[in-house]
Design an enzyme around this catalytic site. Structure first.
Site, PDB file in Angstrom:
ATOM      1  N   GLN A  62      -2.060  22.705  13.669  1.00 57.70           N
ATOM      2  CA  GLN A  62      -0.838  22.779  12.886  1.00 57.70           C
ATOM      3  C   GLN A  62      -0.038  21.507  13.152  1.00 57.70           C
ATOM      4  O   GLN A  62       0.586  21.358  14.201  1.00 57.70           O
ATOM      5  CB  GLN A  62      -0.063  24.039  13.246  1.00 57.70           C
ATOM      6  N   ARG A  88       5.495  26.407  13.152  1.00 58.24           N
ATOM      7  CA  ARG A  88       5.439  25.050  12.589  1.00 58.24           C
ATOM      8  C   ARG A  88       4.490  25.032  11.386  1.00 58.24           C
ATOM      9  O   ARG A  88       3.584  25.861  11.263  1.00 58.24           O
ATOM     10  CB  ARG A  88       5.010  24.051  13.645  1.00 58.24           C
ATOM     11  N   ALA A  91       6.288  32.507   8.862  1.00 59.93           N
ATOM     12  CA  ALA A  91       4.995  31.832   9.034  1.00 59.93           C
ATOM     13  C   ALA A  91       5.085  30.353   8.639  1.00 59.93           C
ATOM     14  O   ALA A  91       6.123  29.885   8.162  1.00 59.93           O
ATOM     15  CB  ALA A  91       3.938  32.546   8.227  1.00 59.93           C
ATOM     16  N   HIS A  92       3.983  29.669   8.804  1.00 63.99           N
ATOM     17  CA  HIS A  92       3.958  28.212   8.561  1.00 63.99           C
ATOM     18  C   HIS A  92       4.228  27.865   7.098  1.00 63.99           C
ATOM     19  O   HIS A  92       3.775  28.532   6.195  1.00 63.99           O
ATOM     20  CB  HIS A  92       2.656  27.573   9.029  1.00 63.99           C
ATOM     21  N   ASN A  93       5.013  26.808   6.942  1.00 64.73           N
ATOM     22  CA  ASN A  93       5.291  26.224   5.621  1.00 64.73           C
ATOM     23  C   ASN A  93       6.128  27.115   4.713  1.00 64.73           C
ATOM     24  O   ASN A  93       6.229  26.846   3.515  1.00 64.73           O
ATOM     25  CB  ASN A  93       3.981  25.823   4.919  1.00 64.73           C
TER      26      ASN A  93
END
Lengths: 324, 324, 324
Positions: free
Chosen positions: A183, A203, A224-226
Site C-alpha cells: 500500500q 492508507r 478502507a484504502h482510497n
C-alpha cells in the site's frame, strides 16, 4: 467552578433576560437542572418542560422568549442548541485551562515527522517518518499516525485511533493463496476533523485516502484504502466504508451502516443506522435497509415466509391470471 | 525514486515490449497514470481505457498484447494483477530498504517470550510470557500478544491488534450474575498471516483458537475463542466470528459479516458483506442475507408489510383455496 | 500442573464419586478429554457423549449420577457448568499464582488519579487525572481510562479498552459545519464488570455513562455517551449502543446487535445477534430482526420481491376484493 450569566453573554452574545450576576455551577437538561444550573430548550417539542424546569437560567429561541421570561432568567439566542454547544466549550476551557501543547515524553515520534509546535501529542502515541501534524491538533493517548500521513489543523484524534495502516489489498496467486499488494499511498486529513476511539483509516494503495475538512467520525469506524469523504460529513459508531468509495459532503452515515467498495454517494445523503449501501446513490435523500425487529416467534414466521417470497409473488401472479 | 523497466522484468519475469531503459517513478491506475508511471490492465472490462491511457508502460495479459503494443510500451505477463502486486513489493523494498529486525526499546517483552531474531517488534508492543514470534514476522506499533500465544513466520500484525485476550465465557451463577470461566487455551497463528488494525483474536477456553497459514484479516474484526479459520481464507473489515465456529480454507467473508457460534463452514464458501450466517454451510458457494437498501419512505412501507408477511402468505393460501 | 480430585472437591464442594487421589492435568470437553483430564456434562443433550468419554473424571448433575458412576469417577454438583467455571478459576490460580498488584513502570498514570493498592495497572496503560480504580481491578496492557472516570472493584479490562473518550456530540452551526459539544460528564463502572478488548465506552455529555455491577461486555463494543446498562447484563462482540439508551438488568445483547439512541429496554430482554432495536422494548422477551441468509441466487430473487412487497400486499387486497 462557577460562571456569571453576564460573562457568558459577554463572551458568546445573545440577549440576557435576568440577573447578570447570577452564578451557574453546571449545565443540565431541562428536566434535571437545579436552580444553580444552566439549561437549554433546543427542540420545540420539549416546550412543555420549560415551565416546570427548576433551572437557574434557560437558553431559548426568540419564539420562546415570552414563555421563558415568565418562568425566570433566560438567554435568548438565534440557535439555542448551537449556543449551548458554545457554552460547553466555554465551560471546558474554564475547567481545564488551555491544555499545553507539546509531545508527551512517552510518545514515540520519528525524527523525520513534522509536528506543529502548537499541536499536542499525548502519551504512548506513535508518529512515524514523514508524517505531519498541523497546528492546534491534539492526539489523545495511544494514537498511531503512519508514515507520510498528514493530519490538518485543529483536529482531535481519540485514543486507539490508527491512521495509515495498510489497506486490505491482495492478489490471488493462482494457487489459492494471496500475494500482498503493498500500500504505497498515505492518508490525508483536512482541518477540524474529529476521529473517535479505535477508529481505523487505512492508507491508499496507490493514491491517498482522504478526509476533507470538518469530517466527524465516531468510534470503531473502518475507513478502507482510497476512500474519500467530503467535507462536514458525519459518521456514527461502527460504520464501515469499503475501498475506493467516494462519499460526498454534508452526509450523515448512521451507526453500523456499511458502504461497499467503489461506490459513489453524492452530497446531502443520509443513510440510516445498520443499512448497507450496495449501489451508488446519486440523489440526495434518506436511505434505509434494515430488517424490522419483532418478537422472536413472529420474526421466525416472517423470515421463513421471506425465503419463499419470490414464490409467493408467482402465486399472486397466478391468482391474478386466474381472475382474468 | 525511479525504476528501469528492464530491471523490473529482470526481477519479476514477463516480456517487455518497449524500451528497457525507460524509467518509471510511480504506479497508477490506467485513467490517471502519467507518461512517467507504470500501470496495469487486470480486468478485460477496462480494456477501453487502455488506448486512452497516458501511462509510460502498461502490464497486460497475453490476450491484450497487440492492443497494448499499438499504444506504447508494455509488459506482457500471465497474470497482470499478480504481476502488479509483485511490482508494488519491488517498489516498497526500493523505497524503504529492508526494515531492520529487532525489538523497539519502547516495547514491553516478557523475558520468557521467544522472539525470532529476524522478527521485528514495533514501538509500544506487548509480548507476554511464553509467547512465540516467528521468523520474519512484523508487529507494527501497539500490538498485544498474550501469554503462550504463537505467531508464525512472515506474518504482519497492524497497530492495535490484540491476540489472546480472554474469550467471552461466563456461567450463570443461579442468582442472575455471571461467574467467569477462565480461558485456559491460547491462540495459534500460522505462517504468512496478515491481521488488520484493532482486530481482536481471543484465546481459547480449553483448546486453542487457530488461524491456519495464509489467512488474511482486515481491520476491526472479532474472532472469538476456539474459532478455527482454514488456510488462505480472507475476511474483510468488521466481520465477526462467534465462539467455536470452524471456517474452511479458501473462503471469503465480506465486511461486517457475522458467523454464529459452533457452526461449520466448509472450504470455498463466500459470504456477502453484512450477512449473518445462522446455520452451518456444508456446500461451497456464495451466500447472502441483506435487507436491500431503498429510499426511506419505500423502505418504511415494505418493512411494515414484512412484519405481516406470514399473514399475507395465509391470505394467498386462502385465495388459492377459494379459486379451487 | 496437576490437581487432586480430592482437593478440588474440598475447595469447591460437590460430591466426589471416585478416587480422591486421582490427579488431573487438564480440563477438556467430553469428546476429547483423555484419562488424565477432567470434563463436565452441562447440557443433557450431550448425555450420549458421557458413556463414550475417556475423561478421568466428569462433573455431572444429580440426575446424571447413576450414568456417570457406571462410567467411572465423577463429581456430582447442583450446577455442573457453574462448577466447571469454578474449576477453571482454581486451575488458573494454580497455574499463575496471584498476579501481583501495582502499576507497571511503562504505564502513564496521572498523579491525581487514585489507584487502589490492590489494583493492577498493566503495561502501557494510561490513567488520567481524577480517575479512580477500585480494589482488585485489573487493567491489562494498553488500556485508557479518561479524566474523572471511575472503575469499581474486581473489574477486568482487556487490552485496547478506551474508557472516557468524548461522546459524539456536535451541533449544526447553520452553515453546514459541526460545532463541538464538549463532553463534560464521565464514565462510572460498577463492581465485577469485565470489558473486552478494544471496546469503547464514551463519557457523558452532561451526566455520566453508567455500567452497573456485574455487566459483561465482549470485544469491540461501542457504548455511546450517557448510556446506562443495568446490572448483570451481558453483550457479545461488536454490539453498539447509541447515546442515552437505557438498558435494563439481566439482559443479553447478541453479537453485532445495535440499539438506537434514547430508547429504553426493560430488564430480562434478549436481543438476537445482528438485530437493530429501533423502538423501546418494554416487555421482557426475545427479539430478533435479521434477514435470513440463503444462497445468493435465491436471496437476489427474494430481495427484489421484497422491494415490491407493499405493492404485492395491494395486489392481494385487490384479489380478495375480486373474490368478494
Amino acid at each position: 467552578m462557577q460562571l456569571r450569566l453576564g460573562s457568558i453573554v459577554k463572551e458568546l452574545g445573545g440577549e440576557l433576560r435576568g440577573n447578570p450576576e447570577r452564578l451557574v455551577d453546571g449545565l443540565a437538561p431541562l428536566e434535571s437542572a437545579t436552580p444553580s444550573q444552566l439549561s437549554f430548550l433546543a427542540n420545540p417539542k420539549y416546550a412543555q418542560q420549560l415551565a416546570a424546569s427548576r433551572a437557574g437560567c434557560v437558553i431559548v429561541a426568540e419564539s420562546m422568549r415570552d414563555q421563558a421570561v415568565a418562568r425566570g432568567d433566560c438567554i435568548v439566542a438565534a440557535e439555542p442548541y448551537l449556543y449551548f454547544a458554545r457554552v460547553t466549550q466555554l465551560w471546558k476551557r474554564a475547567l481545564d485551562g488551555a491544555s499545553a501543547p507539546g509531545v508527551h515524553p512517552s510518545a514515540v515520534v520519528d525524527p523525520d515527522a513534522v509536528i506543529d509546535p502548537t499541536a499536542r501529542i499525548g502519551p504512548l502515541c506513535i508518529v512515524e517518518r514523514g508524517a505531519r501534524i498541523g497546528a492546534g491538533t491534539e492526539l489523545k493517548g495511544r494514537v498511531s499516525i503512519g508514515e507520510n500521513c498528514v493530519v490538518g489543523e485543529r483536529c482531535i484524534l481519540h485514543p486507539g485511533v490508527v491512521i495509515g495502516a495498510d489497506g486490505f489489498g491482495f492478489a490471488p496467486d493462482g494457487q489459492g493463496a494471496w500475494e500482498k499488494i503493498e500500500q504505497l499511498g498515505a492518508v490525508r486529513i483536512g482541518n477540524d476533523v474529529e476521529i473517535g476511539a479505535n477508529t481505523c483509516i487505512d492508507r491508499g494503495a496507490l493514491g491517498d485516502t482522504v478526509l476533507e475538512d470538518g469530517v466527524k467520525l465516531d468510534n470503531l469506524i473502518q475507513i478502507a484504502h482510497n476512500v474519500r469523504i467530503g467535507k462536514h460529513t458525519a459518521m456514527a459508531g461502527c460504520a464501515a466504508v469499503a475501498g475506493s468509495a467516494t462519499i460526498g459532503a454534508y452526509c450523515t452515515i448512521g451507526g453500523r451502516a456499511g458502504i461497499l467498495g467503489h461506490l459513489q454517494i453524492v452530497d446531502h445523503v443520509h443513510i440510516s443506522a445498520t443499512s448497507l449501501v450496495t449501489r451508488s446513490i446519486l440523489k440526495p435523500g434518506h436511505y434505509t435497509g434494515v430488517f424490522p425487529i419483532d418478537d422472536n416467534a413472529a420474526w421466525e414466521k416472517n423470515a421463513a415466509a421471506l425465503k419463499q417470497l419470490h414464490k409467493l409473488r408467482e402465486r399472486i401472479k397466478a391468482l391474478e391470471r386466474g381472475n382474468d
